[in-house]
Scaffold this motif. Sequence first.
Motif, short mmCIF file in Angstrom:
data_model
loop_
_atom_site.label_atom_id
_atom_site.label_comp_id
_atom_site.label_asym_id
_atom_site.label_seq_id
_atom_site.Cartn_x
_atom_site.Cartn_y
_atom_site.Cartn_z
N ALA A 82 30.63 26.49 50.85
CA ALA A 82 32.04 26.73 51.18
C ALA A 82 32.85 27.05 49.93
O ALA A 82 33.64 28.01 49.92
CB ALA A 82 32.62 25.52 51.90
N PHE A 108 41.44 17.86 55.75
CA PHE A 108 40.15 18.54 55.68
C PHE A 108 39.61 18.91 57.06
O PHE A 108 39.23 20.05 57.31
CB PHE A 108 39.14 17.64 54.95
N ARG A 109 39.56 17.94 57.96
CA ARG A 109 38.90 18.19 59.24
C ARG A 109 39.61 19.28 60.05
O ARG A 109 38.98 20.21 60.54
CB ARG A 109 38.80 16.90 60.05
N ALA A 144 44.65 27.97 58.20
CA ALA A 144 43.25 28.39 58.24
C ALA A 144 43.12 29.77 58.87
O ALA A 144 42.32 30.61 58.41
CB ALA A 144 42.42 27.37 59.00
N LEU A 164 37.68 27.18 51.68
CA LEU A 164 37.96 26.20 50.64
C LEU A 164 37.55 26.72 49.27
O LEU A 164 36.54 27.41 49.13
CB LEU A 164 37.18 24.90 50.89
N ALA A 167 31.68 16.33 55.61
CA ALA A 167 31.70 17.79 55.63
C ALA A 167 30.50 18.40 56.34
O ALA A 167 30.57 19.53 56.85
CB ALA A 167 31.77 18.34 54.21
N THR A 205 39.12 22.81 58.23
CA THR A 205 37.78 23.39 58.24
C THR A 205 37.30 23.66 59.66
O THR A 205 36.60 24.65 59.90
CB THR A 205 36.78 22.48 57.51
N GLU A 206 37.66 22.81 60.61
CA GLU A 206 37.24 23.06 61.99
C GLU A 206 37.90 24.30 62.57
O GLU A 206 37.38 24.91 63.51
CB GLU A 206 37.52 21.84 62.86
#
Length: 451
Positions: A361, A304-305, A281, A314, A347, A308-309
């Motif tokens: 996103a 995912f978590r 990321a 994405l 999300a 994205t955090e």
Amino acid sequence: MRKLHAETALLPTGWKRDVEIAIGDEGRIASVADGAPRSRDPEAVAILLPALSNVHSHAFQRALAGLTERRGPGRDDFWSWREVMFVFLQRLGPEELEAVAAMLYVELLESGFASVAEFHYVHNAPDGSRYANPAETGAGIAAAAQSTGIGLTHLPVYYAQGDFGGVPPGEGQRRFLNDPGSFARIVESMPQYLTRADDRLGIAPHSLRAVTPEHLDAILSNDPGGPIHIHIAEQTREVDACLTWSGQRPVEWLLDHAGPDARWCHIHATHMTEDEAIRLARTGGVAGLCPSTEADLGDGIFQFRAFTEAGGALGIGTDSHIGTDAAQEIRLMEWAQRLTQRARNIAAPPNGSTGRTLFDATLAGGAQALGRDSGAIATGKWADLVALDADHPTLTGKTGDDILDSWIFAGDRSCVDRLWSAGRLTVKDGAHVDRDAVAARYRSVMARLLA
């Protein structure tokens, strides 16, 4: 100069009423004004959104969809599916590839995608020999994009080995193979076919299992300056083989040795540790998820978590095109997380819309991954626009973010009324403007392929 008037439109500042958009002859948005009364000139639509970008396509695989659902003698997985794909691919020549791509692009436009990143690795003839024109098949992809009006980021794929550590390729891979010199000729030949102002050219090392470190360095040192895409960590067997070869997991190896940055799109990136997800990321690159294909192939579920955090970007793609619906891909991205976490609205931030969060996103990440100046209804951006049918049963009476939640989680391609790609009107009344002719050619090709 053309003008559109939308009763409601999603602008960077939020939902606005009575929005007038001027589109210049070159296909960019010249001006945007809200609170504008409708004059005689503008074309009227009810709901207007910026259109999405599809970050990952193997166009030829649209012809294979539905033909791999018979169980073999043992356990079926990605690797057994791949063998079926290799066999089917031997039937397709350049003419068939172009016809299949055109049909696919019609379907993508009708579902809400204004542009596509074509991850194109079918470079050679069925017997593995090279065409006289190094870009023979890539030229067909460009022709399909131009004839249908979809925006194209073309990604010639480098593929040279069968697995990690220089394992020789198999017979089924002979159509994909190149060396650095022959690959450079493909890349150098493509600009003559990418003639529209919004066409882009990048490159794609297929995967760490298909490219040696030396060849990866060679092609990255000679890239055309566009996006860089790669398959990474799609399968657990791939992770295990990479560990055996290098002592590192695929994403870990890539981060430590290739220096990926914001130009990169990491396709699938399914099997990552939490640390890998955070590190990936922070590169600024995009994770290109293809939820219907990843489900179909039994790939696994994205981190995912953690990603994205950590601020990860994405994008969504349709990959093997077992599904070709933009709303469905976003929906499946969220649903996969719900199934593993046994919770809802994963999300969204507290009190936020899940549809809006994921739409924003994937809109931004898709434009970034394609190197496309789009992703917003704003002055200077390409006029990539999608109008939804306010009279559709799923959307009727909906306003604001409820429109996105309803389209993504309860609707489908039938909600799309019109679509413009760089100002080109490609879909009207829910159907591509040239659907009948494209579909007739596709049916003729499929009849030959399946005879």
